[in-house]
Design an enzyme around this catalytic site. Structure first.
Site, PDB file in Angstrom:
ATOM      1  N   GLU A 258       0.833  -1.215   0.000  1.00 21.29           N
ATOM      2  CA  GLU A 258       0.000   0.000   0.000  1.00 21.29           C
ATOM      3  C   GLU A 258       0.860   1.253   0.000  1.00 21.29           C
ATOM      4  O   GLU A 258       1.925   1.267   0.634  1.00 21.29           O
ATOM      5  CB  GLU A 258      -0.903  -0.003   1.245  1.00 21.29           C
ATOM      6  N   HIS A 281      -7.906   1.203   1.980  1.00 22.66           N
ATOM      7  CA  HIS A 281      -7.790   0.739   3.373  1.00 22.66           C
ATOM      8  C   HIS A 281      -8.574   1.656   4.332  1.00 22.66           C
ATOM      9  O   HIS A 281      -8.036   2.162   5.310  1.00 22.66           O
ATOM     10  CB  HIS A 281      -6.305   0.676   3.793  1.00 22.66           C
TER      11      HIS A 281
HETATM   12  N1  LIG Z   1      -9.849  -2.709   6.405  1.00 26.37           N
HETATM   13  C1  LIG Z   1      -9.656  -2.136   7.559  1.00 26.37           C
HETATM   14  O1  LIG Z   1      -9.590  -0.918   7.662  1.00 26.37           O
HETATM   15  C2  LIG Z   1      -9.591  -2.992   8.787  1.00 26.37           C
HETATM   16  C3  LIG Z   1     -10.054  -2.470   9.987  1.00 26.37           C
HETATM   17  C4  LIG Z   1     -10.029  -3.286  11.106  1.00 26.37           C
HETATM   18  C5  LIG Z   1      -9.499  -4.569  11.032  1.00 26.37           C
HETATM   19  N2  LIG Z   1      -9.002  -5.029   9.872  1.00 26.37           N
HETATM   20  C6  LIG Z   1      -8.441  -6.383   9.788  1.00 26.37           C
HETATM   21  O2  LIG Z   1      -9.530  -7.299   9.848  1.00 26.37           O
HETATM   22  C7  LIG Z   1      -9.069  -8.547  10.373  1.00 26.37           C
HETATM   23  C8  LIG Z   1     -10.040  -9.084  11.399  1.00 26.37           C
HETATM   24  O3  LIG Z   1     -10.105  -8.214  12.542  1.00 26.37           O
HETATM   25  P1  LIG Z   1     -10.785  -8.729  13.902  1.00 26.37           P
HETATM   26  O4  LIG Z   1     -10.790  -7.625  14.866  1.00 26.37           O
HETATM   27  O5  LIG Z   1     -12.054  -9.413  13.609  1.00 26.37           O
HETATM   28  O6  LIG Z   1      -9.673  -9.806  14.346  1.00 26.37           O
HETATM   29  P2  LIG Z   1      -9.849 -11.009  15.348  1.00 26.37           P
HETATM   30  O7  LIG Z   1      -8.485 -11.361  15.780  1.00 26.37           O
HETATM   31  O8  LIG Z   1     -10.902 -10.721  16.350  1.00 26.37           O
HETATM   32  O9  LIG Z   1     -10.412 -12.192  14.398  1.00 26.37           O
HETATM   33  C9  LIG Z   1      -9.646 -12.896  13.475  1.00 26.37           C
HETATM   34  C10 LIG Z   1     -10.234 -14.288  13.390  1.00 26.37           C
HETATM   35  O10 LIG Z   1      -9.660 -14.964  12.271  1.00 26.37           O
HETATM   36  C11 LIG Z   1      -9.441 -16.319  12.668  1.00 26.37           C
HETATM   37  N3  LIG Z   1      -8.453 -16.875  11.735  1.00 26.37           N
HETATM   38  C12 LIG Z   1      -7.126 -16.611  11.674  1.00 26.37           C
HETATM   39  N4  LIG Z   1      -6.562 -17.269  10.647  1.00 26.37           N
HETATM   40  C13 LIG Z   1      -7.561 -17.960  10.047  1.00 26.37           C
HETATM   41  C14 LIG Z   1      -7.609 -18.809   8.931  1.00 26.37           C
HETATM   42  N5  LIG Z   1      -6.520 -19.078   8.193  1.00 26.37           N
HETATM   43  N6  LIG Z   1      -8.803 -19.362   8.591  1.00 26.37           N
HETATM   44  C15 LIG Z   1      -9.906 -19.106   9.332  1.00 26.37           C
HETATM   45  N7  LIG Z   1      -9.926 -18.303  10.407  1.00 26.37           N
HETATM   46  C16 LIG Z   1      -8.770 -17.724  10.755  1.00 26.37           C
HETATM   47  C17 LIG Z   1      -9.003 -16.232  14.095  1.00 26.37           C
HETATM   48  O11 LIG Z   1      -9.128 -17.446  14.780  1.00 26.37           O
HETATM   49  C18 LIG Z   1      -9.947 -15.139  14.625  1.00 26.37           C
HETATM   50  O12 LIG Z   1     -11.148 -15.682  15.111  1.00 26.37           O
HETATM   51  C19 LIG Z   1      -7.658  -8.292  10.913  1.00 26.37           C
HETATM   52  O13 LIG Z   1      -6.715  -8.778   9.978  1.00 26.37           O
HETATM   53  C20 LIG Z   1      -7.573  -6.779  10.983  1.00 26.37           C
HETATM   54  O14 LIG Z   1      -6.281  -6.295  10.848  1.00 26.37           O
HETATM   55  C21 LIG Z   1      -9.055  -4.270   8.738  1.00 26.37           C
END
Ligand SMILES: NC(=O)c1ccc[n+]([C@@H]2O[C@H](COP(=O)([O-])OP(=O)(O)OC[C@H]3O[C@@H](n4cnc5c(N)ncnc54)[C@H](O)[C@@H]3O)[C@@H](O)[C@H]2O)c1
Length: 398
Positions: A258, A281
């Site tokens: 990015e 993003h």
């Molecule tokens: N686009 C954005 O602006 C933005 C904003 C917030 C969060 N995010 C991203 O979104 C994602 C999720 O955030 P969250 O708060 O829900 O995180 P979280 O840690 O609460 O949830 C992630 C989940 O994914 C599961 N997981 C991990 N690897 C996996 C796989 N290979 N297959 C299946 N399940 C798997 C974990 O067990 C967990 O339950 C993160 O990567 C975070 O960085 C992006």
């Protein structure tokens, strides 16, 4: 105490830290490693978002750094192990923008199901394309959520409220909310879902999670979204499936590479394709979320600086300390070895110091003990505690 906040952190953070008597410097963009090493030399608190990488070298250059605040969700950009080894606490905001991401996902699913971005572009070009062809309601459609954490599970609830049928797959055992159904494998989810959305975390094994093989297993004419991590998806493979028409639409908010700063050029092989929504993003970027992140993380840094509280730290043992010491508080991060507490208390006793209250917590090979003492407190005592082989970081408040 001085705090350096990078990457345009919400002013609420500055307000809160200043209120606690901390001097705050703000800088707009991210810093690379060399710039960060220069900038953190004599600050005690550092605030970053997702672009600045807090490496071992940067931490080594900042002997006074007691805390790092990730004003976002992920902490992969910080060497958490190196920070823990130095007794530097790291905090983040795991829930502040959950709802914002969920709302964007819902908006994009509906936008793709109705070809809104293409219709909008045609209207701006003066074309009146009134047709129902290829436009669908989302009610009754099957949504497959990969990663059922904070975002995935909240999305599940909101999608069901719209009448969608929800399936999810997670590597960890998760409680299925509402009528959502857990799939035992990613393949099972891909066989049934008409819309697949990724919400996994950034653990190393997730790089390349979704590539040619996974796209090939998706149902024909299904929709795909990734608002979690750029490295998770092979964009070339996605492009092929979009061009062939196997995937009917895609929404991407995150990219492996990015641009660093707003206004920098952006290039992607997915540009120019119909029914593909590209956003910079911004999934979690709402004013509500930014304000909440600013308040939440600054609150954690402030509580740690002023009272030694490490509740919700992602790398140090968690201690909930009372607001502030009546007289003097000793904060001692140490190697978690047998007898260390007796050694610390023995030193305090040798110097005639009375312990008024004490809280200990451990996490893997680290321990953290917060001790309120009645004094007297001398430099000789401080030197003695600092020189113990078990000591990782020693700090005094009061
Ligand atoms: N686009 C954005 O602006 C933005 C904003 C917030 C969060 N995010 C991203 O979104 C994602 C999720 O955030 P969250 O708060 O829900 O995180 P979280 O840690 O609460 O949830 C992630 C989940 O994914 C599961 N997981 C991990 N690897 C996996 C796989 N290979 N297959 C299946 N399940 C798997 C974990 O067990 C967990 O339950 C993160 O990567 C975070 O960085 C992006």
């Amino acid at each position: 105490m001085r705090a350096l906040l990078l990457e345009n952190i919400h002013p609420e953070a500055t307000r809160l830290l200043t209120e606690r008597g901390i001097e705050v410097e703000n800088r707009k963009g991210a810093l690379d490693e060399a710039e960060l090493i220069e900038a953190v030399r004599d600050v005690q608190l550092l605030g970053i978002r997702s672009k600045t990488h807090v490496t071992r070298a940067a931490l080594e250059a900042a002997p006074d750094l007691i805390g790092v605040g990730a004003f976002c969700i992920g902490t992969n950009q910080i060497d958490l192990g190196a920070a823990a080894e130095r007794g530097t606490a790291v905090f983040n905001a795991p829930f502040s923008n959950t709802r914002s991401v969920v709302e964007l996902v819902i908006a994009e699913i509906i936008a793709m199901a109705r070809h809104l971005t293409d219709k909008n572009a045609l209207m701006h070009a003066g074309v009146w394309d009134k047709s129902a062809k290829g436009a669908h309601e989302v009610r009754g459609r099957t949504l497959g959520i990969v990663g059922y954490g904070n975002i995935g599970s909240q999305l599940s609830v909101v999608a069901e409220a719209l009448g969608m049928r929800v399936l999810f797959y997670d590597v960890a055992d998760k409680l299925a909310l509402g009528n959502a159904r857990r799939c035992d494998s990613l393949d099972e989810l891909l066989r049934e879902a008409e819309t697949v959305t990724l919400h996994v975390d950034g653990r190393a094994g997730n790089a390349g999670l979704f590539g040619a093989e996974e796209f090939a297993k998706m149902r024909p004419r299904s929709l795909f979204l990734n608002l979690c991590r750029g490295i998770v998806v092979d964009h070339e493979a996605l492009r092929e499936h979009l061009v062939s028409g196997h995937i009917a639409g895609a929404a991407l908010d995150v990219f492996a590479d990015e641009p660093k700063t707003a206004g920098d050029p952006f290039v992607s092989s997915l540009q120019g394709l119909p029914n593909v929504i590209l956003t910079p993003h911004v999934g979690g970027s709402t004013e509500e979320a930014q304000e909440d992140i600013g308040r939440f993380v600054a609150g954690k840094l402030g509580d740690y600086a002023r009272a030694g509280t490490t509740t919700m730290s992602v790398n140090l043992p968690q201690v909930q300390a009372s607001d502030g010491p009546e007289r003097c508080r000793v904060l001692h991060v140490h190697h978690n070895v047998p007898g260390v507490l007796a050694t610390v208390n023995g030193v305090l006793a040798d110097f005639g110091v009375n312990i008024e209250s004490q809280t200990l917590s451990t996490r893997a090979d680290l321990g953290y003990v917060v001790t309120d003492i009645g004094g007297p407190f001398t430099d000789a005592l401080l030197d003695k505690l600092a020189s113990l082989p078990e000591t990782v970081r020693l700090r005094l408040i009061g």
